[in-house]
Enzyme design. Structure first.
Site: not given
Length: 343
Positions: A54-56
């Site tokens: 999910r990060y960036s």
């Protein structure tokens, strides 16, 4: 660098884990700079890296993958699944359908054929935990995942997952990744003892309480123009937290430490904590965090901290923490009006 065993997996990890949430468009879009941060952490002795799909929107995993070229085999690599990765309602969650697809995306972005620790980023009340553990077990048997863990699960759901794993003969969560800091101590009541009971490793995130424990946020002073303030405005301006910080600063000074280093020393002092996740955005931030690696808090300092923030108590607001449906949905904690009286 000392190394600790990750739960009962036999895997040895550094007490500091490099968190990669700040890598990518969310905070630091400079891939070269992020790669240098990773290399500096590895050169210091950190062998544990945590990220999430999910990060960036996957960019963080891509950066970590590039940074680990030629060094992958010596690194314990952790990532997470659960958050939305597109507009399709099935491109998220903890279902077999999604996890089977999501793991392939993470492996591709990380440029590896296995993940050391694959974590469920948040609970999914609409998905049977047996469904989730079943697919994770299959991934371990296929060699794509070495160990599995949870992140920000309530203690009751950790117990349920352990029970289901034993009853159904499935792989069980070996780690939990909760928020923990001087300002966020609720997990000391139930979560940490539960993890100890089941022999789970604990990776704590936000040991600086979103940066509030850096000393940048002071009572009566304008809030800095930071990403944290924009994303978590209530938490960063919480009066109870700011009052506590004003009392914590002289304690740190009396111990010859910065507030940041005292905050890291605090979480490392708990016997249930395996690693503290550091989430630097810049190399300068990483340098400051690593400079506190030798901070060792005395019982006297810990007692003084307890006087400011009592054990087992959350002082402020953690806007990134998991809120179960029973808390978020008013209808689940309110009887129909006709049934609310006793007579």
């Amino acid at each position: 660098m000392q190394y600790r065993t990750l739960g009962r997996t036999g895997i040895k990890v550094s007490p500091y884990c490099l968190g990669a949430m700040m890598f990518g468009k969310l905070a630091n879009p400079d891939h070269h700079d992020c790669i240098q941060i990773v290399h500096k952490a590895l050169d210091f002795g950190i062998n544990f890296i945590d990220t999430a799909d999910r990060y960036s929107a996957g960019e963080s995993e891509e950066i970590v993958g590039k940074a680990l070229k030629g060094r992958r085999d010596r690194i314990v690599l952790a990532t997470k699944v659960h958050g939305p990765m597109g507009d399709d309602p099935n491109m998220q969650g903890n279902s077999r359908r999604w996890i089977t697809s999501a793991v392939e995306g993470s492996l591709r972005r990380l440029q590896t054929d296995y993940i050391d620790l694959y974590q469920i980023h948040r609970p999914a009340p609409d998905t049977d935990i047996e469904e989730t553990l079943s697919v994770l077990t299959d991934l371990m048997r296929a060699g794509k995942v070495r160990a599995i863990g949870s992140s920000t699960f309530p203690a009751s759901e950790i117990v349920e997952a352990q029970w289901v794993a034993e009853r159904r003969g499935l792989g069980r969560f070996r780690t939990e990744q909760p928020p923990y800091s001087i300002l966020d101590r609720d997990i000391e009541r139930d979560m940490l003892p539960t993890c100890q009971r089941y022999g789970m490793g604990v990776l704590v995130w936000s040991p600086l309480s979103k940066g509030m424990l850096t000393g940048r946020y002071r009572k009566g002073q304008p809030l800095p123009d930071s990403l944290r303030v924009k994303v978590f405005p209530k938490q960063m301006s919480d009066e109870r937290s700011l009052d506590a910080i004003e009392q914590l600063i002289p304690i740190a000074q009396g111990a010859g430490l910065s507030l940041t280093h005292m905050a890291l020393g605090f979480v490392m002092a708990h016997p249930a904590v395996t690693s503290a996740i550091l989430g630097p955005r810049t190399q300068q931030q990483l340098d400051d965090l690593l400079a506190g690696a030798e901070a060792r808090l005395s019982d006297d300092v810990l007692d003084q901290i307890d006087q400011v923030v009592p054990p087992g108590v959350d002082i402020g607001v953690n806007e990134a923490n998991y809120q179960p449906p029973a808390v978020k949905q008013a209808s689940l904690r309110r009887r129909p009006i006709a049934e609310r009286n006793a007579a």
